[in-house]
Design a protein around this motif. Structure first.
Motif, PDB file in Angstrom:
ATOM      1  N   THR A 111      10.775 -26.026  23.591  1.00  0.00           N
ATOM      2  CA  THR A 111       9.329 -25.997  23.804  1.00  0.00           C
ATOM      3  C   THR A 111       8.947 -24.786  24.637  1.00  0.00           C
ATOM      4  O   THR A 111       7.982 -24.069  24.327  1.00  0.00           O
ATOM      5  N   LEU A 112       9.703 -24.536  25.688  1.00  0.00           N
ATOM      6  CA  LEU A 112       9.441 -23.361  26.521  1.00  0.00           C
ATOM      7  C   LEU A 112       9.626 -22.072  25.734  1.00  0.00           C
ATOM      8  O   LEU A 112       8.839 -21.133  25.853  1.00  0.00           O
ATOM      9  N   ALA A 113      10.674 -22.012  24.924  1.00  0.00           N
ATOM     10  CA  ALA A 113      10.948 -20.804  24.151  1.00  0.00           C
ATOM     11  C   ALA A 113       9.812 -20.489  23.185  1.00  0.00           C
ATOM     12  O   ALA A 113       9.525 -19.312  22.908  1.00  0.00           O
ATOM     13  N   LEU A 114       9.142 -21.522  22.692  1.00  0.00           N
ATOM     14  CA  LEU A 114       8.077 -21.331  21.710  1.00  0.00           C
ATOM     15  C   LEU A 114       6.697 -21.212  22.340  1.00  0.00           C
ATOM     16  O   LEU A 114       5.841 -20.472  21.843  1.00  0.00           O
ATOM     17  N   ALA A 115       6.465 -21.927  23.437  1.00  0.00           N
ATOM     18  CA  ALA A 115       5.118 -22.016  24.005  1.00  0.00           C
ATOM     19  C   ALA A 115       4.887 -21.120  25.205  1.00  0.00           C
ATOM     20  O   ALA A 115       3.740 -20.879  25.587  1.00  0.00           O
ATOM     21  N   HIS A 116       5.970 -20.627  25.814  1.00  0.00           N
ATOM     22  CA  HIS A 116       5.831 -19.782  26.999  1.00  0.00           C
ATOM     23  C   HIS A 116       5.884 -18.316  26.592  1.00  0.00           C
ATOM     24  O   HIS A 116       6.807 -17.891  25.899  1.00  0.00           O
ATOM     25  N   ALA A 117       4.925 -17.547  27.041  1.00  0.00           N
ATOM     26  CA  ALA A 117       4.857 -16.136  26.640  1.00  0.00           C
ATOM     27  C   ALA A 117       6.016 -15.333  27.208  1.00  0.00           C
ATOM     28  O   ALA A 117       6.568 -14.454  26.540  1.00  0.00           O
TER      29      ALA A 117
END
Length: 282
Positions: A111-117
């Protein structure tokens, strides 16, 4: 990063010029005895190849496991296309709407890899939703806090995927709140399922190794109940077990050094540092 660590460890291992045999699955490990004493082991592969060795180190990791599949109408037939139990290269998700299912570290990390810039100008995915059936995430608290504070991910607890339908080439998901029983629609391009793993350890159990659940029981030397067989990493368990990359590497070093003393009883368990033995001389 783990990928870089593996690359460096592999490069270091080549100093010893090991023989390697890839793309083979073990069918059985049989201790060979001289009287009552185990002298060596026969490793039989499914392809029929046999190996003999005085010691065996089982570093099976997640390779001995299969992803836990969700039983949701419409999910199985889309697996490998836009439903994934094994994440594709991240570029595959660029500009897409993604649903991540799970409550553990893997779900939080993806989720972080996809949603965090991060260092990018914008997040990789166009939108990211994270759902978990439980009332609390089991992932590391810092990761969950970062998702909630630093991303625009749609995070929902007590939610499950109820069914899946096509919607013009996309996936129309019906989510259900397992507390209130209310349903809500969510349309995405891709689904990543992080629902854990099921152990596939048939050959291990048939080899007579002592198990604790789906893990191989070892002592402080990483020895199993069968002399000459060691287990390290995720597949092994002991009183102070932590499933971390750092401890897995340490367990492998412990097993290797004590395996040496079994092969050569005159050897020391601590042979010195590799840098002092293999450093390049000018």
């Amino acid at each position: 990063m783990a990928k870089e660590l593996v690359k460096q460890l592999w490069e270091q291992a080549q100093i010893g010029k090991p023989d390697t045999s890839l793309n083979k699955k073990i069918a059985r490990i049989t201790p060979m005895k001289d009287g009552d004493a185990v002298t060596h082991h026969e490793i039989l592969c499914e392809c029929g190849t046999r190996y003999l060795s005085k010691t065996v180190m089982l570093a099976l990791g997640m390779g001995a496991f299969q992803p836990r599949k969700l039983e949701v109408p419409g999910l199985a037939e889309r697996e490998g296309r836009n439903v994934h139990y094994v994440v594709k290269p991240l570029d595959h998700y660029n500009g897409k709407d993604v649903l991540v299912i799970g409550g553990g570290d893997s779900a939080a990390d993806w989720t972080l890899a996809l949603a965090h810039a991060g260092e990018r100008a914008s997040p990789r995915a166009r939108s990211t939703a994270l759902i978990h059936r439980g009332t609390k995430f089991t992932a590391h608290e810092a990761s969950v806090d970062q998702i909630r504070k630093e991303t625009k991910a749609d995070v929902r607890l007590t939610h499950e995927l109820q069914k899946l339908e096509d919607e013009g080439g996309r996936l129309r998901c019906t989510l259900v709140n397992n507390v209130t029983k209310e349903t809500s629609p969510l349309t995405v391009d891709e689904i990543i399922v992080c629902a854990g793993y099921l152990a596939k350890l048939d050959f291990v159990k048939e080899s007579g190794l002592a198990m604790a659940g789906n893990s191989i029981q070892v002592n402080e030397r990483m020895e199993t109940n069968i002399p000459g067989i060691y287990a390290v990493g995720d597949v092994a368990t002991h009183g102070g077990k932590l499933k971390l990359i750092a401890t897995g590497v340490g367990e492998a070093a412990i097993a290797a050094n004590f395996a040496k003393t079994r092969i050569d009883p005159s050897a020391k368990a601590f042979p010195g540092h590799s840098t002092s033995k293999f450093e390049k001389k000018e």
